[in-house]
Each structure stands twice: as C-alpha cells, then as structure tokens.
Scaffold this motif. Structure first.
Motif, PDB file in Angstrom:
ATOM      1  N   ARG A   1       0.829  -1.215   0.000  1.00 28.20           N
ATOM      2  CA  ARG A   1       0.000   0.000   0.000  1.00 28.20           C
ATOM      3  C   ARG A   1       0.858   1.258   0.000  1.00 28.20           C
ATOM      4  O   ARG A   1       0.564   2.222  -0.705  1.00 28.20           O
ATOM      5  N   LEU A   2       1.912   1.279   0.786  1.00 26.08           N
ATOM      6  CA  LEU A   2       2.790   2.450   0.825  1.00 26.08           C
ATOM      7  C   LEU A   2       3.445   2.688  -0.538  1.00 26.08           C
ATOM      8  O   LEU A   2       3.546   3.826  -1.006  1.00 26.08           O
TER       9      LEU A   2
ATOM     10  N   SER B   1       2.453   5.964  -3.051  1.00 24.81           N
ATOM     11  CA  SER B   1       3.493   6.888  -3.497  1.00 24.81           C
ATOM     12  C   SER B   1       3.477   7.033  -5.015  1.00 24.81           C
ATOM     13  O   SER B   1       3.512   8.147  -5.548  1.00 24.81           O
ATOM     14  N   ALA B   2       3.385   5.913  -5.707  1.00 28.95           N
ATOM     15  CA  ALA B   2       3.347   5.953  -7.174  1.00 28.95           C
ATOM     16  C   ALA B   2       2.070   6.636  -7.664  1.00 28.95           C
ATOM     17  O   ALA B   2       2.098   7.409  -8.625  1.00 28.95           O
ATOM     18  N   ARG B   3       0.955   6.368  -7.014  1.00 27.91           N
ATOM     19  CA  ARG B   3      -0.320   6.972  -7.409  1.00 27.91           C
ATOM     20  C   ARG B   3      -0.298   8.486  -7.222  1.00 27.91           C
ATOM     21  O   ARG B   3      -0.795   9.227  -8.066  1.00 27.91           O
ATOM     22  N   LYS B   4       0.290   8.951  -6.116  1.00 29.68           N
ATOM     23  CA  LYS B   4       0.371  10.395  -5.874  1.00 29.68           C
ATOM     24  C   LYS B   4       1.240  11.081  -6.931  1.00 29.68           C
ATOM     25  O   LYS B   4       0.895  12.158  -7.412  1.00 29.68           O
ATOM     26  N   LYS B   5       2.351  10.454  -7.277  1.00 28.94           N
ATOM     27  CA  LYS B   5       3.222  11.032  -8.312  1.00 28.94           C
ATOM     28  C   LYS B   5       2.503  11.092  -9.652  1.00 28.94           C
ATOM     29  O   LYS B   5       2.578  12.093 -10.363  1.00 28.94           O
ATOM     30  N   LYS B   6       1.800  10.027 -10.001  1.00 29.58           N
ATOM     31  CA  LYS B   6       1.072   9.994 -11.267  1.00 29.58           C
ATOM     32  C   LYS B   6      -0.041  11.037 -11.285  1.00 29.58           C
ATOM     33  O   LYS B   6      -0.245  11.724 -12.290  1.00 29.58           O
ATOM     34  N   ALA B   7      -0.771  11.164 -10.173  1.00 25.99           N
ATOM     35  CA  ALA B   7      -1.858  12.146 -10.093  1.00 25.99           C
ATOM     36  C   ALA B   7      -1.315  13.572 -10.215  1.00 25.99           C
ATOM     37  O   ALA B   7      -1.924  14.426 -10.870  1.00 25.99           O
ATOM     38  N   GLU B   8      -0.171  13.835  -9.607  1.00 31.90           N
ATOM     39  CA  GLU B   8       0.422  15.172  -9.699  1.00 31.90           C
ATOM     40  C   GLU B   8       0.849  15.479 -11.130  1.00 31.90           C
ATOM     41  O   GLU B   8       0.629  16.583 -11.629  1.00 31.90           O
ATOM     42  N   ARG B   9       1.451  14.498 -11.810  1.00 29.17           N
ATOM     43  CA  ARG B   9       1.840  14.709 -13.215  1.00 29.17           C
ATOM     44  C   ARG B   9       0.606  14.958 -14.083  1.00 29.17           C
ATOM     45  O   ARG B   9       0.602  15.844 -14.943  1.00 29.17           O
TER      46      ARG B   9
END
Length: 160
Positions: free
Chosen positions: A77-78, A82-90
C-alpha cells in the motif's frame, strides 16, 4: 426537439449506469464466494496445523501467517500510494497546462474577433460577451464547458 436532444444525451449515461450496476453485482458475488472459499481454506489449514503440531501451536502459526500478510499489504500500500500520488500530480500538471493553453486560445480568438470589428452588432456583442466570460472563468470551467459542448454537439451531429 429538446426531448430528443435530452434523450440522446442521457442514453449513454443510462447505459453506463446499467452496466455499472451489473458489474457491481457480479463483483460482489465474486467477493462473497471468494471469502467463503478463503474461510474454508483457513479452517482446513488450522485443522492440518492442529493435527500436526497441536492446537496452541496451530493458533500461533495462523496468527503469524496473518500478521506477515498484514505487513506485506501495508508495504504494498505504501509503495502504490506513493506511485499513485506522483502519477496524479503529473496528470494534474498536464491538465492545468492544457486548460491554460485552451483558455489562452479562447482569449486570443475573442480578442481577434473584437479587434477585427466583426460585421454585425450581434457578432460584436457575442465576441464581447465571450471575451468577458473567458477572462473571468477558471480554465477548469472552460475545459468542462468545452467537453460538454463537444459531447452534446457530437451527439446532435451523429443524429443527422
């Protein structure tokens, strides 16, 4: 005509909702059956451990297995968060840039129409209204209106 336009615009939404309801029911059934199977599997594993090592050891082994699985899920989950947050920001930055370019283009077109002194008074008034709206509305609203207008316009054009 308005009823036909409304019907043609709502038809894909109704179909999508219907498909979504069917998917939710099927997934719920799959989850329920999988949980029942997992329960019997856990029971069978406990019985096997109990026959082989005794009840107390079997309970300890089962607790250890589930604690290990819980730690594994937390780690996964961690990593995925982290990957999901980076993708959402991009994605957010990309959409903000596109909306900014779209708003800039709309402002350029309305300013050009206004400076050209578009023929009739109605055209000049429409250009002025469009410029005032695009200068006051957020790029996200303009993007949403553009998508909505494209969808409705596409549906109307498809009908002809």
């Amino acid at each position: 005509m308005l009823a036909q336009l409304k019907d043609s615009a709502l038809r894909p939404v109704r179909t999508m909702v219907s498909n979504l309801v069917e998917d939710v029911i099927e997934i719920a059934l799959i989850v329920i059956l999988a949980l029942i199977a997992a329960g019997f599997g856990i029971g069978a594993l406990y019985i096997w451990f109990a026959d082989r090592y005794g009840s107390l050891h079997a309970a300890g082994y089962m607790a250890g297995i589930f604690a290990g699985l819980a730690v594994l899920v937390v780690i996964i989950r961690l990593i995925t968060n982290s990957a999901r947050k980076k993708k959402a920001e991009r994605e957010r930055q990309r959409l903000a840039e596109q909306a900014s370019r779209a708003a800039g283009s709309a402002l350029d077109v309305t300013a050009l129409l206004r400076t050209m002194g578009v023929g009739r008074a109605k055209d000049r008034m429409a250009a002025g209204i469009a410029q005032s709206i695009t200068s006051r509305v957020s790029p996200w609203t303009l993007l949403g209106l553009s998508v909505l207008a494209g969808f409705v316009g596409g549906r109307v054009l498809d009908k002809d």
